[in-house]
Design a protein around this motif. Structure first.
Motif, PDB file in Angstrom:
ATOM      1  N   PHE A 155     -15.666   1.535  -7.563  1.00 31.49           N
ATOM      2  CA  PHE A 155     -14.999   0.458  -6.830  1.00 31.49           C
ATOM      3  C   PHE A 155     -13.737   0.125  -7.617  1.00 31.49           C
ATOM      4  O   PHE A 155     -13.828  -0.266  -8.800  1.00 31.49           O
ATOM      5  CB  PHE A 155     -15.879  -0.790  -6.785  1.00 31.49           C
ATOM      6  N   ALA A 156     -12.585   0.306  -7.032  1.00 32.74           N
ATOM      7  CA  ALA A 156     -11.328  -0.004  -7.726  1.00 32.74           C
ATOM      8  C   ALA A 156     -10.255  -0.234  -6.662  1.00 32.74           C
ATOM      9  O   ALA A 156      -9.741   0.727  -6.076  1.00 32.74           O
ATOM     10  CB  ALA A 156     -10.920   1.153  -8.641  1.00 32.74           C
ATOM     11  N   PRO A 157      -9.965  -1.492  -6.353  1.00 28.01           N
ATOM     12  CA  PRO A 157      -9.038  -1.760  -5.245  1.00 28.01           C
ATOM     13  C   PRO A 157      -7.607  -1.351  -5.543  1.00 28.01           C
ATOM     14  O   PRO A 157      -7.154  -1.422  -6.691  1.00 28.01           O
ATOM     15  CB  PRO A 157      -9.124  -3.276  -5.073  1.00 28.01           C
ATOM     16  N   ALA A 158      -6.926  -0.913  -4.488  1.00 26.35           N
ATOM     17  CA  ALA A 158      -5.484  -0.678  -4.590  1.00 26.35           C
ATOM     18  C   ALA A 158      -4.798  -2.019  -4.850  1.00 26.35           C
ATOM     19  O   ALA A 158      -5.326  -3.067  -4.482  1.00 26.35           O
ATOM     20  CB  ALA A 158      -4.976  -0.097  -3.280  1.00 26.35           C
ATOM     21  N   THR A 159      -3.620  -1.968  -5.465  1.00 30.39           N
ATOM     22  CA  THR A 159      -2.855  -3.206  -5.631  1.00 30.39           C
ATOM     23  C   THR A 159      -2.439  -3.730  -4.252  1.00 30.39           C
ATOM     24  O   THR A 159      -2.571  -4.918  -3.952  1.00 30.39           O
ATOM     25  CB  THR A 159      -1.589  -2.920  -6.472  1.00 30.39           C
ATOM     26  N   SER A 160      -1.927  -2.817  -3.430  1.00 30.35           N
ATOM     27  CA  SER A 160      -1.550  -3.180  -2.061  1.00 30.35           C
ATOM     28  C   SER A 160      -1.954  -2.061  -1.110  1.00 30.35           C
ATOM     29  O   SER A 160      -1.961  -0.889  -1.491  1.00 30.35           O
ATOM     30  CB  SER A 160      -0.029  -3.326  -1.922  1.00 30.35           C
ATOM     31  N   VAL A 161      -2.255  -2.462   0.120  1.00 33.69           N
ATOM     32  CA  VAL A 161      -2.485  -1.474   1.186  1.00 33.69           C
ATOM     33  C   VAL A 161      -1.467  -1.805   2.273  1.00 33.69           C
ATOM     34  O   VAL A 161      -1.436  -2.941   2.773  1.00 33.69           O
ATOM     35  CB  VAL A 161      -3.914  -1.580   1.759  1.00 33.69           C
ATOM     36  N   LEU A 162      -0.637  -0.843   2.606  1.00 35.41           N
ATOM     37  CA  LEU A 162       0.433  -1.086   3.578  1.00 35.41           C
ATOM     38  C   LEU A 162       0.093  -0.387   4.892  1.00 35.41           C
ATOM     39  O   LEU A 162      -0.018   0.844   4.932  1.00 35.41           O
ATOM     40  CB  LEU A 162       1.768  -0.567   3.042  1.00 35.41           C
ATOM     41  N   LEU A 163      -0.099  -1.180   5.938  1.00 42.45           N
ATOM     42  CA  LEU A 163      -0.487  -0.607   7.231  1.00 42.45           C
ATOM     43  C   LEU A 163       0.750  -0.445   8.105  1.00 42.45           C
ATOM     44  O   LEU A 163       1.308  -1.442   8.584  1.00 42.45           O
ATOM     45  CB  LEU A 163      -1.497  -1.514   7.923  1.00 42.45           C
TER      46      LEU A 163
END
Ligand code: GLY
Length: 353
Positions: free
Chosen positions: A146-154
């Protein structure tokens, strides 16, 4: 686990520039697969902050979601001077965001990464929520963190060139989000004209759909409780997906999930009283848009055994997420083998397979 920013872009250039600026780094890398390198990366060519980015290209499709590809990404990062302060951008479908996220979160004990999903499935599911990983030993997503991205751009403009199969594959996860959220969201999904797609309407629904997942992940990032709601349709869906793969007739993940939803709504109806008319509405939508997965009663045992391998089970007990009503989630449900076989009979009858 820190919260990731999920941004529904009005313009990818501005959103990406801002996301990169908010993430101080020394070197910038961009990971694509051979498809997104050819089809999507050119659409980012005027974004000034990407001018000095080092490209890493991997093979496309799930077949390449393995240790060898992962090692090639680590190798490229290491060979091209990435440090602990470097930043990786993953541009692609779920395979790229899962593998790239894992590569980033393990390289030098973890560097920052940004996801730019290019498929509907990756936008509404894979790229959001911090699950990263690769397939291993014949098992999907067997190794990961489990390691979230800093940002997810849709950037939903990418969806205009998506083929129908990949559209429906992602749409199944949206249906799931409808089922676990509100009757209103489910109703808009079921009435959406999938033959003549309104991309502006789709963008709004993608925003809503992702918010359902974000809300759940925020409450339970590591799936100890409510995040299991996101497994609706997946216990049976994964078994269909594995059987199809073993029989050399692979199906897209979302198709297996759509068929899994039919089965698990039946269990929801039988075990916790999910309303029959709603179940019928969803089944009709799945039947019309996904067709049916063909199997016969001689394969029930094999499917049952495959369901037992799901990594969400504990102590060998098959774990289901069921629904009492739309948005009324019943976690950690179990049932007996006879009911599961009855569920397969129901599925085959109502899907006409
Ligand atoms: N794909 C389900 C989850 O992220 O938990």
């Amino acid at each position: 686990m820190s919260k990731q920013k999920v941004i529904l872009c009005e313009g990818l250039g501005n959103s990406l520039t801002l996301a990169i600026e908010q993430c101080p780094h020394d070197k910038l890398f961009i990971l694509t697969d051979e498809h997104t390198h050819r089809l999507c990366l050119p659409q980012l060519k005027d974004i000034a902050v990407l001018k000095n980015a080092t490209e890493i290209i991997i093979g496309a499709e799930d077949l390449h979601k393995n240790l060898e590809t992962l090692a090639s990404v680590w190798q490229a990062l290491s060979g091209q001077g990435a440090t602990r302060h470097s930043l990786l951008i993953n541009l692609g479908g779920g395979m790229v965001t899962d593998l790239g996220g894992f590569a980033a979160s393990t390289f030098k004990r973890g560097i920052a990464y940004i996801n730019i999903p290019t498929t509907l499935l990756a936008m509404v599911d894979a790229s959001v929520g911090g699950k990263t990983g690769i397939n291993f030993n014949g098992l999907k997503n067997e190794i990961g963190v489990f390691a979230p991205a800093t940002s997810v751009l849709l950037e939903t403009e990418f969806l205009r060139s998506l083929d129908a199969h990949n559209f429906f594959s992602g749409y199944a996860e949206m249906l799931k989000h409808g089922l676990i959220s509100t009757p209103e969201h489910l109703a808009e999904l079921l009435s959406f004209d999938t033959e003549k797609i309104d991309y502006v309407g789709l963008k709004t629904m993608v925003g809503r759909s992702v918010r359902v997942k974000e809300d759940i992940v925020e409450q339970d990032p590591q799936e100890h409780g409510i995040r299991k709601a996101l497994n609706l349709g997946h216990t049976v869906g994964h078994a269909f997906e594995s059987l199809a793969l073993a029989e050399n007739r692979p199906v897209l993940h979302g198709y297996a999930v759509a068929w899994g939803l039919v089965c698990e709504l039946y269990l929801s109806y039988i075990k916790v009283g999910f309303p029959k008319d709603r179940m019928r509405q969803v089944i009709q939508f799945v039947n019309e848009n996904y067709g049916g997965f063909v199997f016969n009663c001689k394969q029930y045992d094999r499917l049952y055994e495959l369901m037992g391998h799901d990594k969400k089970n504990a102590a060998g007990i098959i774990n289901f997420t069921l629904l009492k009503e739309v948005g009324e989630i019943c976690l950690n449900q179990t049932t007996d083998k006879a009911t599961i076989f009855e569920m397969f009979d129901f599925y085959r009858e109502c899907m006409g397979v």
